[in-house]
Design a protein around this motif. Sequence first.
Motif, PDB file in Angstrom:
ATOM      1  N   VAL A   1     -86.104 -23.338  71.402  1.00  0.00           N
ATOM      2  CA  VAL A   1     -85.332 -23.384  70.155  1.00  0.00           C
ATOM      3  C   VAL A   1     -86.276 -22.998  69.018  1.00  0.00           C
ATOM      4  O   VAL A   1     -87.377 -23.540  68.899  1.00  0.00           O
ATOM      5  CB  VAL A   1     -84.750 -24.785  69.889  1.00  0.00           C
TER       6      VAL A   1
ATOM      7  N   ILE B   1     -78.776 -29.281  71.513  1.00  0.00           N
ATOM      8  CA  ILE B   1     -78.098 -28.133  72.120  1.00  0.00           C
ATOM      9  C   ILE B   1     -77.224 -28.640  73.262  1.00  0.00           C
ATOM     10  O   ILE B   1     -77.648 -29.489  74.054  1.00  0.00           O
ATOM     11  CB  ILE B   1     -79.115 -27.119  72.722  1.00  0.00           C
TER      12      ILE B   1
ATOM     13  N   ALA C   1     -81.499 -31.613  75.535  1.00  0.00           N
ATOM     14  CA  ALA C   1     -82.121 -30.568  74.706  1.00  0.00           C
ATOM     15  C   ALA C   1     -82.040 -30.991  73.249  1.00  0.00           C
ATOM     16  O   ALA C   1     -81.221 -30.493  72.486  1.00  0.00           O
ATOM     17  CB  ALA C   1     -81.423 -29.234  74.928  1.00  0.00           C
TER      18      ALA C   1
ATOM     19  N   SER D   1     -76.193 -28.514  76.554  1.00  0.00           N
ATOM     20  CA  SER D   1     -76.701 -27.908  77.793  1.00  0.00           C
ATOM     21  C   SER D   1     -76.855 -28.994  78.851  1.00  0.00           C
ATOM     22  O   SER D   1     -77.244 -30.120  78.527  1.00  0.00           O
ATOM     23  CB  SER D   1     -78.069 -27.262  77.546  1.00  0.00           C
TER      24      SER D   1
ATOM     25  N   ALA E   1     -81.248 -20.757  69.809  1.00  0.00           N
ATOM     26  CA  ALA E   1     -81.517 -21.392  71.104  1.00  0.00           C
ATOM     27  C   ALA E   1     -81.506 -20.323  72.188  1.00  0.00           C
ATOM     28  O   ALA E   1     -80.557 -19.540  72.293  1.00  0.00           O
ATOM     29  CB  ALA E   1     -80.467 -22.447  71.398  1.00  0.00           C
ATOM     30  N   GLU E   2     -82.593 -20.280  72.987  1.00  0.00           N
ATOM     31  CA  GLU E   2     -82.664 -19.357  74.117  1.00  0.00           C
ATOM     32  C   GLU E   2     -82.399 -20.144  75.398  1.00  0.00           C
ATOM     33  O   GLU E   2     -82.969 -21.208  75.604  1.00  0.00           O
ATOM     34  CB  GLU E   2     -84.042 -18.699  74.196  1.00  0.00           C
ATOM     35  N   MET E   3     -81.538 -19.597  76.258  1.00  0.00           N
ATOM     36  CA  MET E   3     -81.133 -20.296  77.474  1.00  0.00           C
ATOM     37  C   MET E   3     -81.806 -19.698  78.712  1.00  0.00           C
ATOM     38  O   MET E   3     -82.257 -18.556  78.696  1.00  0.00           O
ATOM     39  CB  MET E   3     -79.607 -20.197  77.644  1.00  0.00           C
ATOM     40  N   SER E   4     -81.791 -20.466  79.801  1.00  0.00           N
ATOM     41  CA  SER E   4     -82.450 -20.002  81.026  1.00  0.00           C
ATOM     42  C   SER E   4     -81.751 -18.781  81.625  1.00  0.00           C
ATOM     43  O   SER E   4     -82.347 -18.037  82.396  1.00  0.00           O
ATOM     44  CB  SER E   4     -82.513 -21.137  82.056  1.00  0.00           C
TER      45      SER E   4
ATOM     46  N   ILE F   1     -75.061 -25.309  69.206  1.00  0.00           N
ATOM     47  CA  ILE F   1     -76.211 -25.936  68.550  1.00  0.00           C
ATOM     48  C   ILE F   1     -75.720 -26.898  67.470  1.00  0.00           C
ATOM     49  O   ILE F   1     -74.888 -26.520  66.639  1.00  0.00           O
ATOM     50  CB  ILE F   1     -77.103 -24.868  67.879  1.00  0.00           C
TER      51      ILE F   1
ATOM     52  N   TYR G   1     -80.597 -24.450  81.672  1.00  0.00           N
ATOM     53  CA  TYR G   1     -81.234 -25.277  80.639  1.00  0.00           C
ATOM     54  C   TYR G   1     -81.636 -24.439  79.429  1.00  0.00           C
ATOM     55  O   TYR G   1     -81.621 -23.208  79.468  1.00  0.00           O
ATOM     56  CB  TYR G   1     -82.437 -26.036  81.207  1.00  0.00           C
ATOM     57  N   VAL G   2     -81.973 -25.131  78.369  1.00  0.00           N
ATOM     58  CA  VAL G   2     -82.458 -24.479  77.155  1.00  0.00           C
ATOM     59  C   VAL G   2     -83.955 -24.258  77.332  1.00  0.00           C
ATOM     60  O   VAL G   2     -84.677 -25.185  77.688  1.00  0.00           O
ATOM     61  CB  VAL G   2     -82.217 -25.367  75.919  1.00  0.00           C
ATOM     62  N   THR G   3     -84.415 -23.035  77.111  1.00  0.00           N
ATOM     63  CA  THR G   3     -85.849 -22.775  77.248  1.00  0.00           C
ATOM     64  C   THR G   3     -86.582 -22.954  75.919  1.00  0.00           C
ATOM     65  O   THR G   3     -87.647 -23.565  75.869  1.00  0.00           O
ATOM     66  CB  THR G   3     -86.121 -21.356  77.778  1.00  0.00           C
TER      67      THR G   3
END
Lengths: 266, 109, 164
Positions: free
Chosen positions: C99, C86, C123, C88, C141-144, C66, C95-97
């Motif tokens: 933030v 991010i 992202a 990604s 950051a939450e990722m897929s 990040i 992908y980033v879902t």
Amino acid sequence: MRHRTAVLAGAVGLGLGFVGIAFTEAGDWGDYQVGDKRSGYTYAQPETQAMQDDDFENPAFLLVDLAAEQWTIPDGTAGKACADCHGDVENLAGVGASYPVYDEGWGKMMNIEQRINECRTENMQAEPLKYDSKGLLGMTALVKLQSRGMPMNVAIDGPAAPFYEKGKEFYFQRRGQLDLACASCHEDHSGEQLRANRLSQGQPNGFPTYRLKWQNMGSLHRRIKGCNRQVRAEPYKSGSDEYVNLELFISHRANGLPVETPSVRN
Amino acid sequence: MAQPKPRVRVPKKADKGDVVEIKTLISHPMESGQRKDRKTGELIPRKIINKFACVYNGNEVFSADLHPAISANPYLSFFVKVEESGEFEFTWVDDDGSVYTQVSKITVN
Amino acid sequence: MSKTLAAKDLSRRQFVITVAAGSAAAAALSVVSPGAVFATEDAKTLDEAIKSIVGDKELMDGADVITLDLPQIAENGNTVPLGISIDSPMTEADYVTKVHLFAAGNPRPDVASFNFSPSNGYAEASTRMRLAKTQDIVAIAEMSDGKAYMTRAEVKVTIGGCGG
């Protein structure tokens, strides 16, 4: 890794075709400096400058856009809109750089805000807009925007001369519990730190301005009131003769600096 | 002046597969609900834009949940990869239930 | 204009002290500055704010994932620009879902949550926020793939000076 859309800093801001002002070395401020006169822009941090460089990111334009819509909408019992007399607002290019001016009918100085209200009450038969209302701020900024990039060019000869002297006297008069004059900060100590802020020269060429502290646009007179309170003096009213005369003095003092309205300041 | 006014910047044209930057701004005080009236000492009720969304040809591509810590006149910028011509629809949701919308078209070659 | 040069009688140091003392006193007396002062009754801690949004999810060090784009010193706490980026590929597979952004030193730490999709291409997003004082900004950051990363950066907030 940042994917910024390229923005022509400064070029967009003043329409003068200079680029990257925000990134030049201190002491080289392009059109934001004329001789030893420096715009408040040159004292701002890069993030604040960036907010001014791109008209889209500058929230002052929310009010300017509204004023542009108002320009053609009739108001008042005369059934007239601004555009009925002035045509395109572009026709007012240069006007914003020359105010305040002496008004024969008033027998004293008149600034842009007052000119707009005079038009409203006399020609449109409409209610005057309140000082520092969104409507008057937006319209003032819209008018001055037409002069953006043009050098400030305020006359102090002829009938304006005695009012200039009054404004000058105000500027150098110590006041308030802290016993400070405008000049104490903005002449003698500009560029120096005042606690965490840097003192500017107090140039008015970007007003009305979007101020971060206010999170809104505000007039030059509102800013001066703040200064007066800061030295713990009793402020005058926005639109008072005292402040209009002071506006004349500091606007003439800014002659040569480009009109920046609507600027973004701390 | 009462109605919050959105401002949106979307490129008019782009090439297929381009990633374009979108910027949005809306006039709104973002009253935090944490501020007290100077005269009465009473808390000024919260009134903010709490949700923003961007829909591109029917699909939501980006959204944001906003809290009172967002500055007045909320500004948001983000990116979208464009594959076809069409329409962007932007919506801002106010605490009072009002929804403000703006539509922008883009031509993708 | 005989008074013009009177300020010169004051040394610079005296001047700064005089004005600083004045504005400190003025700040103390003026009670509230819009947006900068918060009531405390609904105050939450950063940990509570994070937990209410991401639950007990493990948060990995996101320093290399990040990027927070923030001024080191914010000129005014009412309007502080904030950008996040991010690392990604932003494809359907990876992908980033989301933030989430928090201001650790605000009485209410929540700032914003951004919901991304692969259609974003990058992202990245930016906004402007209010900070009550100098503090850390926290980004999650939450990722897929279900992983989540956290990082933080400090912003110094300027208080005082020509607050007029």
